[in-house]
Design a protein around this motif. Structure first.
Motif, PDB file in Angstrom:
ATOM      1  N   THR A 135      25.547  39.656  54.327  1.00 51.61           N
ATOM      2  CA  THR A 135      24.292  39.814  55.258  1.00 51.61           C
ATOM      3  C   THR A 135      24.206  38.340  56.188  1.00 51.61           C
ATOM      4  O   THR A 135      23.483  38.564  57.253  1.00 51.61           O
ATOM      5  CB  THR A 135      23.249  40.192  54.821  1.00 51.61           C
ATOM      6  N   GLN A 136      24.522  37.216  55.667  1.00 54.73           N
ATOM      7  CA  GLN A 136      24.339  35.951  56.452  1.00 54.73           C
ATOM      8  C   GLN A 136      25.343  35.446  56.778  1.00 54.73           C
ATOM      9  O   GLN A 136      25.529  34.267  57.089  1.00 54.73           O
ATOM     10  CB  GLN A 136      23.747  34.870  55.164  1.00 54.73           C
ATOM     11  N   GLY A 137      26.606  36.181  57.254  1.00 55.60           N
ATOM     12  CA  GLY A 137      27.443  35.851  58.092  1.00 55.60           C
ATOM     13  C   GLY A 137      28.541  34.858  57.351  1.00 55.60           C
ATOM     14  O   GLY A 137      29.188  33.786  58.093  1.00 55.60           O
ATOM     15  N   ALA A 138      28.836  35.137  56.344  1.00 53.52           N
ATOM     16  CA  ALA A 138      29.739  34.244  55.441  1.00 53.52           C
ATOM     17  C   ALA A 138      30.824  35.194  54.914  1.00 53.52           C
ATOM     18  O   ALA A 138      32.047  34.673  54.534  1.00 53.52           O
ATOM     19  CB  ALA A 138      29.139  33.591  54.156  1.00 53.52           C
ATOM     20  N   ALA A 139      30.897  36.563  54.971  1.00 51.44           N
ATOM     21  CA  ALA A 139      31.912  37.371  54.446  1.00 51.44           C
ATOM     22  C   ALA A 139      31.743  38.717  54.875  1.00 51.44           C
ATOM     23  O   ALA A 139      30.658  39.249  55.279  1.00 51.44           O
ATOM     24  CB  ALA A 139      31.892  37.202  52.820  1.00 51.44           C
ATOM     25  N   ASP A 140      32.920  39.247  54.973  1.00 55.02           N
ATOM     26  CA  ASP A 140      32.925  40.956  55.342  1.00 55.02           C
ATOM     27  C   ASP A 140      33.043  41.896  53.959  1.00 55.02           C
ATOM     28  O   ASP A 140      33.045  42.884  54.016  1.00 55.02           O
ATOM     29  CB  ASP A 140      34.052  41.288  56.125  1.00 55.02           C
ATOM     30  N   GLY A 141      33.561  40.798  53.018  1.00 51.90           N
ATOM     31  CA  GLY A 141      33.810  41.562  51.547  1.00 51.90           C
ATOM     32  C   GLY A 141      34.377  40.611  50.711  1.00 51.90           C
ATOM     33  O   GLY A 141      34.144  39.012  51.109  1.00 51.90           O
ATOM     34  N   PHE A 142      34.966  40.785  49.532  1.00 46.57           N
ATOM     35  CA  PHE A 142      35.320  39.908  48.545  1.00 46.57           C
ATOM     36  C   PHE A 142      36.578  40.182  48.045  1.00 46.57           C
ATOM     37  O   PHE A 142      36.989  41.429  47.808  1.00 46.57           O
ATOM     38  CB  PHE A 142      34.024  39.628  47.606  1.00 46.57           C
ATOM     39  N   ASN A 143      37.355  39.347  47.667  1.00 45.93           N
ATOM     40  CA  ASN A 143      38.601  39.452  46.768  1.00 45.93           C
ATOM     41  C   ASN A 143      38.094  38.726  45.318  1.00 45.93           C
ATOM     42  O   ASN A 143      37.845  37.827  45.026  1.00 45.93           O
ATOM     43  CB  ASN A 143      39.615  38.167  47.241  1.00 45.93           C
ATOM     44  N   VAL A 144      38.010  40.015  44.516  1.00 48.64           N
ATOM     45  CA  VAL A 144      37.305  40.047  43.243  1.00 48.64           C
ATOM     46  C   VAL A 144      38.446  39.345  42.283  1.00 48.64           C
ATOM     47  O   VAL A 144      39.547  40.031  41.967  1.00 48.64           O
ATOM     48  CB  VAL A 144      36.915  41.289  42.634  1.00 48.64           C
ATOM     49  N   MET A 145      38.316  38.475  41.491  1.00 49.32           N
ATOM     50  CA  MET A 145      39.215  37.952  40.608  1.00 49.32           C
ATOM     51  C   MET A 145      38.693  38.074  39.103  1.00 49.32           C
ATOM     52  O   MET A 145      37.573  37.858  38.953  1.00 49.32           O
ATOM     53  CB  MET A 145      39.275  36.365  40.940  1.00 49.32           C
ATOM     54  N   SER A 146      39.610  38.161  38.413  1.00 52.97           N
ATOM     55  CA  SER A 146      39.110  38.521  36.872  1.00 52.97           C
ATOM     56  C   SER A 146      39.472  37.324  35.921  1.00 52.97           C
ATOM     57  O   SER A 146      40.878  36.989  36.060  1.00 52.97           O
ATOM     58  CB  SER A 146      39.680  39.835  36.406  1.00 52.97           C
ATOM     59  N   ALA A 147      38.474  36.839  35.309  1.00 53.18           N
ATOM     60  CA  ALA A 147      38.977  35.466  34.470  1.00 53.18           C
ATOM     61  C   ALA A 147      39.986  36.017  33.507  1.00 53.18           C
ATOM     62  O   ALA A 147      41.056  35.579  33.114  1.00 53.18           O
ATOM     63  CB  ALA A 147      37.701  35.078  33.683  1.00 53.18           C
ATOM     64  N   LEU A 148      39.727  37.239  32.602  1.00 55.84           N
ATOM     65  CA  LEU A 148      40.321  37.918  31.724  1.00 55.84           C
ATOM     66  C   LEU A 148      40.757  39.479  32.145  1.00 55.84           C
ATOM     67  O   LEU A 148      39.759  40.121  32.345  1.00 55.84           O
ATOM     68  CB  LEU A 148      39.741  37.969  30.370  1.00 55.84           C
ATOM     69  N   ALA A 149      42.018  39.806  32.253  1.00 58.06           N
ATOM     70  CA  ALA A 149      42.305  41.035  32.562  1.00 58.06           C
ATOM     71  C   ALA A 149      42.561  42.136  31.243  1.00 58.06           C
ATOM     72  O   ALA A 149      43.271  41.588  30.294  1.00 58.06           O
ATOM     73  CB  ALA A 149      43.453  41.370  33.427  1.00 58.06           C
ATOM     74  N   PRO A 150      42.048  43.269  31.309  1.00 54.27           N
ATOM     75  CA  PRO A 150      41.427  43.991  32.578  1.00 54.27           C
ATOM     76  C   PRO A 150      39.694  43.737  31.929  1.00 54.27           C
ATOM     77  O   PRO A 150      39.086  44.442  32.951  1.00 54.27           O
ATOM     78  CB  PRO A 150      41.815  45.435  32.297  1.00 54.27           C
ATOM     79  N   HIS A 151      39.131  43.174  30.989  1.00 52.29           N
ATOM     80  CA  HIS A 151      37.970  43.249  30.705  1.00 52.29           C
ATOM     81  C   HIS A 151      37.014  42.972  32.114  1.00 52.29           C
ATOM     82  O   HIS A 151      36.087  43.830  32.172  1.00 52.29           O
ATOM     83  CB  HIS A 151      37.690  42.197  29.685  1.00 52.29           C
ATOM     84  N   ASP A 152      37.355  41.847  32.581  1.00 53.26           N
ATOM     85  CA  ASP A 152      36.317  41.416  33.828  1.00 53.26           C
ATOM     86  C   ASP A 152      35.995  42.427  34.924  1.00 53.26           C
ATOM     87  O   ASP A 152      35.171  42.848  35.347  1.00 53.26           O
ATOM     88  CB  ASP A 152      36.562  39.987  34.159  1.00 53.26           C
ATOM     89  N   LEU A 153      37.322  42.925  35.203  1.00 55.16           N
ATOM     90  CA  LEU A 153      37.488  44.124  36.346  1.00 55.16           C
ATOM     91  C   LEU A 153      36.647  45.318  35.681  1.00 55.16           C
ATOM     92  O   LEU A 153      35.754  45.765  36.698  1.00 55.16           O
ATOM     93  CB  LEU A 153      38.786  44.419  36.883  1.00 55.16           C
TER      94      LEU A 153
END
Length: 434
Positions: free
Chosen positions: A381-399
């Motif tokens: 909402t503050q003009g820094a992003a239209d969304g996010f590329n979500v990264m998982s430290a550990l797959a698949p647990h964090d997603l």
């Protein structure tokens, strides 16, 4: 009514972004197709716009510092386009994005690969444009050294134009299939590209029909002025490495302004900073989990991670300060980001690799689902992003945790979809057809 919604990509990198994740209990033993399928299923259940597979064209056979070799699970991986093609019939709406380098691939090949994936998936393909940086990649492709950055970006600029031109070879109604006249396609509705440029000669047309939404989506990541200019002119999604709101706002405004300068609607360029969520039932539990993840980074791998951009620091005190280092024009953006982070936060060598070896300099959001959603909402909402590329430290647990806990919170706030709007990537992202 404002219907702007957060866009989400799931970045899938082997066993996860944790440098020593393979040693942690519960992490799968191998980044095989089954893991990619699981990650795709989770992301699609979470209504993500896109599954993204980064790539590099060399095995990570680094032994700097000496003794690091053999400790990382990232030495091998599967070729992304093959994986995405196999995932396409197992998914229905999520976009399928892969990296392919303009430094080592010819634009005709790139155009053909991604147009084919777009057909196979019913309009869900995306190409992440990269220029590559590693000398090992160059030496795997007949080069003694990596071409200078200016040359790589000039080649990329031309390659993107050639690829998109090839995707436009055929009109959507070119294939008339008229059995009465015996004409399968209308020659007036197909064009040769006849491109003769500094880096490429490509006649065309592409031998793949126009794709379901006209073109695959073009993705790009670049922090340098050349990278931002390429993004502003050509990209529809931009991945960025930002961990400070103010700097993210500056980057966001800059690439949007560059898009406008090229006659584009800035809404047609979506900025997705990387984010690595670390969730807990309480803030204290989340901070404790982050601390444990950091402590589990093998020091040799942590130093190897820093060595890619800062050189070998293994002879120095790990709990001492980062030394004064000269600027290196070959890898300016990531090197500068890490050095700036270290100096502003007064980090030791150990603290710097613990801070960067998991999230790789991207935004870490640590806390409860509410806390993580708060960070995402503020940036959105503050003009820094239209969304996010979500990264998982550990797959698949964090997603899995993000989809189970954070997605419902974003939906409750009206910031994220409750169902897919389309079965195509362009339709879900709100991008125009071509």
């Amino acid at each position: 009514m404002n219907t702007r919604r957060i866009r989400l990509a799931a970045s899938v990198k082997g066993l996860g972004y944790h440098a020593s994740g393979w040693m942690i209990s519960g992490v799968p033993p191998l980044a095989d197709f089954g893991l990619y399928r699981r990650m795709a299923e989770i992301a699609e259940r979470g209504l993500f716009d896109m599954l993204f597979i980064p790539d590099r064209l060399a095995a990570a056979m680094y032994d700097v510092p000496r003794g690091a070799l053999g400790r990382a699970s990232t030495v091998t991986d599967l070729e992304p386009l093959t994986v995405l093609a196999a995932l396409s019939p197992l998914t229905h709406s999520i976009g399928l994005a892969a990296t392919m380098s303009t430094t080592f691939q010819e634009p005709y090949t790139i155009a053909r690969f991604f147009a084919s994936l777009d057909h196979v998936s019913g309009g869900r393909a995306a190409w992440n444009v990269v220029t590559s940086t590693l000398k090992e990649e160059a030496r795997n492709h007949g080069m003694e050294t990596m071409p200078p950055k200016a040359v790589r970006y000039a080649r990329a600029e031309e390659a993107v134009d050639v690829v998109t031109g090839l995707w436009d070879s055929w009109d959507a109604d070119a294939f008339v299939r008229d059995t009465r006249t015996g004409r399968y396609f209308d020659p007036a509705k197909v064009r040769r590209l006849e491109h003769h440029g500094p880096h490429f000669r490509v006649d065309g047309p592409l031998n793949v029909p126009r794709t379901p939404t006209g073109r695959p989506v073009v993705v790009q990541a670049g922090a340098s002025p050349a990278g931002r200019e390429l993004a502003g002119r050509t990209a529809e999604i931009v991945y960025t490495v930002q961990n400070d709101l103010s700097e993210a706002q500056t980057y966001y405004a800059d690439v949007k302004e560059r898009a406008v300068a090229h006659g584009r609607d800035p809404a047609g360029l979506l900025v997705l900073p990387g984010i690595l969520p670390v969730l807990g039932e309480t803030r204290a539990a989340a901070r404790d989990r982050l601390h444990r993840l950091q402590e589990q980074i093998d020091p040799q791998l942590g130093l190897a991670h820093l060595a890619l951009f800062l050189g070998d620091l293994s002879e120095l005190d790990l709990d001492g300060p980062i030394p004064d280092l000269d600027d290196d024009p070959a890898v300016p953006s990531r090197r500068r980001l890490w050095l700036q982070m270290a100096h502003e936060r007064n980090l030791t060598i150990r603290q710097l690799y613990q801070t960067t070896a998991i999230a790789n300099g991207h935004l870490e959001a640590v806390g409860t689902a509410t806390d993580v959603a708060d960070v995402m909402e503020e940036w959105f909402t503050q003009g820094a992003a239209d969304g996010f590329n979500v990264m998982s430290a550990l797959a698949p647990h964090d997603l899995e945790g993000f989809v189970r806990l954070v997605v419902p919170e974003l939906q409750r706030r009206g910031l994220f979809r409750s169902r897919y709007e389309s079965t195509t990537l362009r339709g879900n992202l709100g991008l125009e057809r071509h």
